[in-house]
Design a protein around this motif. Structure first.
Motif, mmCIF file in Angstrom:
data_model
loop_
_atom_site.group_PDB
_atom_site.id
_atom_site.type_symbol
_atom_site.label_atom_id
_atom_site.label_comp_id
_atom_site.label_asym_id
_atom_site.label_seq_id
_atom_site.Cartn_x
_atom_site.Cartn_y
_atom_site.Cartn_z
ATOM 1 N N LEU A 38 19.017 93.446 58.094
ATOM 2 C CA LEU A 38 19.108 94.890 58.389
ATOM 3 C C LEU A 38 20.540 95.321 58.666
ATOM 4 O O LEU A 38 20.952 96.424 58.351
ATOM 5 C CB LEU A 38 18.256 95.229 59.618
ATOM 6 N N GLU A 40 24.651 93.779 60.518
ATOM 7 C CA GLU A 40 25.361 92.700 61.204
ATOM 8 C C GLU A 40 26.465 93.253 62.078
ATOM 9 O O GLU A 40 26.985 94.338 61.833
ATOM 10 C CB GLU A 40 25.927 91.691 60.204
ATOM 11 N N GLY A 41 26.769 92.494 63.146
ATOM 12 C CA GLY A 41 27.849 92.890 64.045
ATOM 13 C C GLY A 41 28.837 91.745 64.132
ATOM 14 O O GLY A 41 28.865 90.866 63.258
ATOM 15 N N SER A 44 26.660 88.656 65.354
ATOM 16 C CA SER A 44 25.206 88.698 65.232
ATOM 17 C C SER A 44 24.753 89.213 63.873
ATOM 18 O O SER A 44 25.497 89.888 63.168
ATOM 19 C CB SER A 44 24.626 89.594 66.334
ATOM 20 N N ALA A 59 12.516 93.793 64.447
ATOM 21 C CA ALA A 59 13.916 93.480 64.130
ATOM 22 C C ALA A 59 14.263 92.248 64.967
ATOM 23 O O ALA A 59 13.969 92.200 66.163
ATOM 24 C CB ALA A 59 14.813 94.646 64.505
ATOM 25 N N ILE A 95 15.871 100.927 74.109
ATOM 26 C CA ILE A 95 15.173 99.830 73.427
ATOM 27 C C ILE A 95 14.807 98.730 74.435
ATOM 28 O O ILE A 95 15.529 98.511 75.411
ATOM 29 C CB ILE A 95 16.059 99.273 72.288
ATOM 30 N N TYR A 128 10.992 97.371 65.586
ATOM 31 C CA TYR A 128 11.712 97.766 64.359
ATOM 32 C C TYR A 128 11.649 99.283 64.207
ATOM 33 O O TYR A 128 10.568 99.876 64.261
ATOM 34 C CB TYR A 128 11.060 97.080 63.150
ATOM 35 N N ASN A 133 19.321 104.739 62.057
ATOM 36 C CA ASN A 133 20.027 105.316 63.206
ATOM 37 C C ASN A 133 20.762 106.604 62.824
ATOM 38 O O ASN A 133 20.750 107.019 61.665
ATOM 39 C CB ASN A 133 20.981 104.275 63.799
ATOM 40 N N ASP A 259 29.019 101.855 74.963
ATOM 41 C CA ASP A 259 29.240 101.854 73.508
ATOM 42 C C ASP A 259 28.314 102.859 72.819
ATOM 43 O O ASP A 259 27.675 102.555 71.821
ATOM 44 C CB ASP A 259 29.064 100.444 72.927
ATOM 45 N N LYS A 261 27.457 105.543 70.413
ATOM 46 C CA LYS A 261 27.981 106.007 69.114
ATOM 47 C C LYS A 261 26.775 106.214 68.200
ATOM 48 O O LYS A 261 25.677 105.696 68.493
ATOM 49 C CB LYS A 261 28.952 104.981 68.524
ATOM 50 N N ALA A 263 25.768 104.885 65.512
ATOM 51 C CA ALA A 263 25.098 103.676 65.005
ATOM 52 C C ALA A 263 24.260 103.000 66.091
ATOM 53 O O ALA A 263 23.418 102.155 65.777
ATOM 54 C CB ALA A 263 26.138 102.700 64.468
ATOM 55 N N MET A 287 20.285 101.791 71.778
ATOM 56 C CA MET A 287 20.211 100.342 71.561
ATOM 57 C C MET A 287 21.573 99.689 71.729
ATOM 58 O O MET A 287 22.535 100.354 72.097
ATOM 59 C CB MET A 287 19.627 100.054 70.196
HETATM 60 N N1 LIG Z 1 15.547 97.544 66.191
HETATM 61 C C1 LIG Z 1 16.146 97.793 65.031
HETATM 62 N N2 LIG Z 1 15.479 98.412 64.039
HETATM 63 C C2 LIG Z 1 16.098 98.667 62.852
HETATM 64 N N3 LIG Z 1 17.384 98.336 62.572
HETATM 65 C C3 LIG Z 1 18.094 97.704 63.533
HETATM 66 C C4 LIG Z 1 17.512 97.410 64.804
HETATM 67 N N4 LIG Z 1 18.448 96.793 65.565
HETATM 68 C C5 LIG Z 1 19.564 96.715 64.802
HETATM 69 N N5 LIG Z 1 19.354 97.249 63.586
HETATM 70 C C6 LIG Z 1 20.351 97.341 62.493
HETATM 71 O O1 LIG Z 1 21.316 96.301 62.650
HETATM 72 C C7 LIG Z 1 22.634 96.834 62.880
HETATM 73 C C8 LIG Z 1 23.385 95.938 63.884
HETATM 74 O O2 LIG Z 1 22.684 95.919 65.123
HETATM 75 P P1 LIG Z 1 23.413 95.841 66.544
HETATM 76 O O3 LIG Z 1 24.248 97.092 66.728
HETATM 77 O O4 LIG Z 1 22.410 95.560 67.595
HETATM 78 O O5 LIG Z 1 24.339 94.597 66.312
HETATM 79 P P2 LIG Z 1 25.720 94.296 67.017
HETATM 80 O O6 LIG Z 1 26.102 92.928 66.613
HETATM 81 O O7 LIG Z 1 25.594 94.506 68.478
HETATM 82 O O8 LIG Z 1 26.635 95.396 66.337
HETATM 83 P P3 LIG Z 1 28.019 96.001 66.864
HETATM 84 O O9 LIG Z 1 29.054 94.987 66.475
HETATM 85 O O10 LIG Z 1 28.116 97.304 66.068
HETATM 86 O O11 LIG Z 1 27.904 96.237 68.321
HETATM 87 C C9 LIG Z 1 22.373 98.255 63.360
HETATM 88 O O12 LIG Z 1 23.426 99.141 63.083
HETATM 89 C C10 LIG Z 1 21.110 98.642 62.592
HETATM 90 O O13 LIG Z 1 21.451 99.081 61.304
#
Ligand SMILES: Nc1ncnc2c1ncn2[C@@H]1O[C@H](COP(=O)(O)OP(=O)(O)OP(=O)(O)O)[C@@H](O)[C@H]1O
Length: 458
Positions: A38, A40-41, A44, A59, A95, A128, A133, A259, A261, A263, A287
């Protein structure tokens, strides 16, 4: 040549991490089928998964912990945050985690920051949100040359504020309250963190005999095992301030998200979760609680100021980051107003397509941080703003009130919505509204805005 080979190997490792070899994964008692990636960060990946016995979709956030105990503790801090607000008013706009598990991934943690311990991965199972977003909506609007209905946007922002209120006005729950249960769950998580950490500390100590390790890392690993101290202090998400330690049931114990924003605001259908009480409108869900921190944080030393600044640089997205986090001053206090700033940037981004400071820095070619620190932003139909003093934007007379947006002949956004955004973007945090004032402002503006059908009014 050697660098190219190393890059190839690194890409291959990342790819293998991104697409696990087996399409099924067990998280405690659930068997989950991996359907697709879905998002990536930094460390993660988030997958769409399906429970093989119930067919329910979730998710699954997979957090790699390459820096040993420190990164496991951070991931578990995020897990803890997901269980904190379940029973608090407004907590349904935040969430919550369905399940989580820490797994060994076979490899050993080595190199800078590594401690030779077993590499861990933290899995967090989340509901999910199929509608995606707010950033997805911004992108769709940019592609389709459409825009947000102001009424719908303010409705969504009201929900975001209610979620933020649950964090900003959080109180330590009583033992028998629902929130108390959430807290006990958080304590269980902390216990696991401590167990994990003690294992890692043990491992780190034995490895320290054969490998070079910094003296301070070794000392803290030893301390933690000898004292049996959990990684995360009571209910604090690992970053408790002295003034907040030892709080009793009912006492205020605020958190800032840090944080906010587009997204990080998922969209759900407000269907009243099965009891029919919902409005049928879009319901925002806050979230990514990995950046959440107790608030207020008084900055008492230069080293603390730099640490808070570094954490913000890592966890708070730059175009949405409050000015006080760019240049943390000794003697200042960082509080929940950082979220109000980010929310102002978020509202602007939904209306115009990008953060006000990103837009301004793109326009002028100036640095983003200078724009943020100087409160230098404007609406696209205005002439350049003249910062009168910190936090106050003086609109140019020619542009003020006479401009229109998007060529529709109607000012977009309207003055009332602009005022809400402007108040949030005061450079002086004390001049920004708190979450309750912001809720009142939005509630006052909302009925004045025209009904928006499908959320697009172009
Ligand atoms: N519960 C969910 N349902 C649907 N899509 C999700 C969900 N959680 C995360 N995603 C998707 O995955 C992406 C990354 O999720 P998340 O922001 O939790 O990761 P992160 O590693 O913390 O990212 P960042 O580096 O931006 O902080 C989100 O932008 C979204 O597109």
């Amino acid at each position: 040549m050697a660098t190219t080979i190393m890059d190839l190997l690194s890409n291959l490792t990342n790819c293998l991490f991104c697409f696990p070899s087996s399409p099924n994964l067990k998280i405690n008692s659930r068997t989950l089928r991996l359907l697709r990636l879905l998002g990536e960060g930094g460390f993660s990946y988030v997958y769409l998964v399906q429970d093989t016995s119930t067919s329910a979709l979730y998710a699954l956030k997979k957090i790699r912990c390459p820096f040993g105990q420190e990164s496991v503790a951070l991931a578990l801090k995020e897990v803890e945050a997901y269980s904190l607000f379940g029973a608090v008013e407004g907590g349904d706009y935040i969430i919550h985690a369905v399940d989580h598990q820490v797994k060994d991934e076979g490899g050993r943690v080595s190199g800078i920051g590594g401690d030779g311990a077993q590499q861990k991965t933290v899995y967090i199972l989340l509901p999910y949100y199929r509608r995606g977003n707010l950033q997805d909506e911004i992108n769709a609007n940019l592609v389709n040359r459409t825009r947000f209905s102001e009424r719908r946007l303010m409705g969504i922002m009201l929900g975001v504020c209610r979620g933020l209120r649950a964090m900003h006005r959080y109180r330590v729950p009583g033992k028998d309250s629902g929130a108390g249960r959430a807290r006990r769950e958080a304590a269980r998580v902390r216990g696991e963190a401590a167990d994990e950490d003690r294992d890692l500390a043990r491992q780190a100590r034995s490895n320290a005999r054969t490998m070079t390790m910094t003296a301070s890392a070794q000392r803290s690993a030893d301390d933690e095992e000898e004292q049996g101290v959990p990684l995360m202090p009571e209910d604090a998400g690992g970053e408790v301030t002295a003034s907040q330690a030892g709080k009793k049931a009912g006492e205020a114990h605020a958190y800032a998200h840090r944080d906010i924003k587009p997204a990080n605001i998922m969209l759900d259908d407000d269907d009243g979760e099965g009891d029919g009480s919902g409005s049928g409108e879009t319901k925002p869900i806050l979230m990514d609680l990995g950046s959440m921190a107790p608030s207020p944080t008084p900055i008492t030393s230069r080293s603390q100021a730099l640490a808070v600044q570094d954490t913000a640089a890592e966890h708070s997205t730059m175009p949405y980051r409050a000015p006080e986090l760019f240049d943390v001053k000794t003697g200042s206090v960082i509080d929940t107003k950082v979220d109000i700033w980010s929310l102002g940037c978020t509202m602007y981004a939904c209306l115009i397509g990008k953060s006000p400071f990103e837009a301004r820095s793109d326009e002028t070619g100036g640095s983003l941080s200078i724009c943020v620190l100087g409160g230098d932003w404007k609406w696209p139909d205005e002439n350049a703003p003249k910062p009168k003093r910190q936090g106050t934007i003086v609109e140019d007379g020619a542009a003020n009130g006479s401009a229109t947006g998007g060529g529709s002949g109607k000012k977009y956004p309207c003055d009332e919505v602009r005022e809400v955004v402007r108040r949030c973007l005061a450079v002086e945090s004390a001049e920004r509204p708190d979450v309750d004032e912001l809720i009142s402002m939005i509630e006052e503006v909302l009925p004045k805005l025209p009904e928006g059908g499908n959320g697009l009014d172009d």
